[in-house]
Enzyme design. Sequence first.
Site, PDB file in Angstrom:
ATOM      1  N   HIS A  41       0.863  -1.183   0.000  1.00 40.72           N
ATOM      2  CA  HIS A  41       0.000   0.000   0.000  1.00 40.72           C
ATOM      3  C   HIS A  41       0.900   1.234   0.000  1.00 40.72           C
ATOM      4  O   HIS A  41       1.172   1.804   1.058  1.00 40.72           O
ATOM      5  CB  HIS A  41      -0.913  -0.008   1.230  1.00 40.72           C
ATOM      6  CG  HIS A  41      -1.975   1.045   1.216  1.00 40.72           C
ATOM      7  ND1 HIS A  41      -3.213   0.864   1.774  1.00 40.72           N
ATOM      8  CD2 HIS A  41      -1.987   2.305   0.711  1.00 40.72           C
ATOM      9  CE1 HIS A  41      -3.936   1.960   1.636  1.00 40.72           C
ATOM     10  NE2 HIS A  41      -3.210   2.848   0.986  1.00 40.72           N
ATOM     11  N   HIS A  78      -7.988  -6.098   7.316  1.00 41.30           N
ATOM     12  CA  HIS A  78      -7.755  -5.078   8.333  1.00 41.30           C
ATOM     13  C   HIS A  78      -7.997  -5.647   9.723  1.00 41.30           C
ATOM     14  O   HIS A  78      -9.107  -6.037  10.066  1.00 41.30           O
ATOM     15  CB  HIS A  78      -8.599  -3.816   8.146  1.00 41.30           C
ATOM     16  CG  HIS A  78      -7.899  -2.574   8.652  1.00 41.30           C
ATOM     17  ND1 HIS A  78      -7.849  -2.239   9.987  1.00 41.30           N
ATOM     18  CD2 HIS A  78      -7.183  -1.625   8.011  1.00 41.30           C
ATOM     19  CE1 HIS A  78      -7.153  -1.128  10.137  1.00 41.30           C
ATOM     20  NE2 HIS A  78      -6.727  -0.730   8.950  1.00 41.30           N
ATOM     21  N   GLU A 111      -2.619  -1.665  -3.160  1.00 41.38           N
ATOM     22  CA  GLU A 111      -3.714  -0.904  -2.564  1.00 41.38           C
ATOM     23  C   GLU A 111      -3.389   0.580  -2.605  1.00 41.38           C
ATOM     24  O   GLU A 111      -2.223   0.964  -2.541  1.00 41.38           O
ATOM     25  CB  GLU A 111      -3.909  -1.299  -1.096  1.00 41.38           C
ATOM     26  CG  GLU A 111      -4.220  -2.753  -0.852  1.00 41.38           C
ATOM     27  CD  GLU A 111      -4.349  -3.074   0.617  1.00 41.38           C
ATOM     28  OE1 GLU A 111      -4.954  -4.118   0.924  1.00 41.38           O
ATOM     29  OE2 GLU A 111      -3.848  -2.311   1.460  1.00 41.38           O
TER      30      GLU A 111
END
Length: 237
Positions: free
Chosen positions: A43, A190, A70
């Site tokens: 990410h 997450h 991401e």
Amino acid sequence: MTKLSVNINKIATLRNARGGDRPNVVQAAKDCERFGAQGITVHPRPDERHIRYRDVYDLKEIVTTEFNIEGNPTPDFLKLVKDVRPEQVTLVPDAPDAITSNAGWDTIKHKDFLTNVIGELRELGIRASIFVDPVEEMVEGAAAVNTDRIELYTEAYASGYHKNREEAIAPYLQAALKAQEYNLGLNAGHDLDLDNLKYLHDTLPNLKEVSIGHALICDALYLGLENTIQLYLRQLK
């Protein structure tokens, strides 16, 4: 079997804290795959506080499983993914100063924007996934913008798991069933860890992939990276 994609951002955070190239992000990705990971997730954020844009180009050369990038689809991010062309791009509505991802897309409010971005990704043969909260309307909105998959933001599930796991999972199950109704692929990520992962996996239908970084790297400090990846894989059988 649900695939395990290891997010290696925290490896880069450790490297950046001292400068230099230890630990080496590319070698870490190779080792994760060698130890059983079925994907590598990164990410990159605008401030490059962990994964740097250069890392993404370097990782593309060596990742042999699935490469998942991401991020918030800013112009710089979109240029990056168009250059690298990973197997999957997960669109996340992060503010530039966000410590970590903290909300899913409002897929209704941002319908036109998401439709355009996903159209660009699909023209390049990149699978698109949208990060969403476990809200049926947001899943319906995701289907309307022609995404391939959604990724359920699982922080609320993880927070409520030890208090009442049935209550915590309930909105996620409804969202998963709605995704199934619209033929959307389902990912999740997450705050998933060795305590809460198996129940999520066993409850949600057609869960294709989980992306796990922070908890997995924390566990690896005590258990070793190879052993930790194997322990997470066992939760997904």
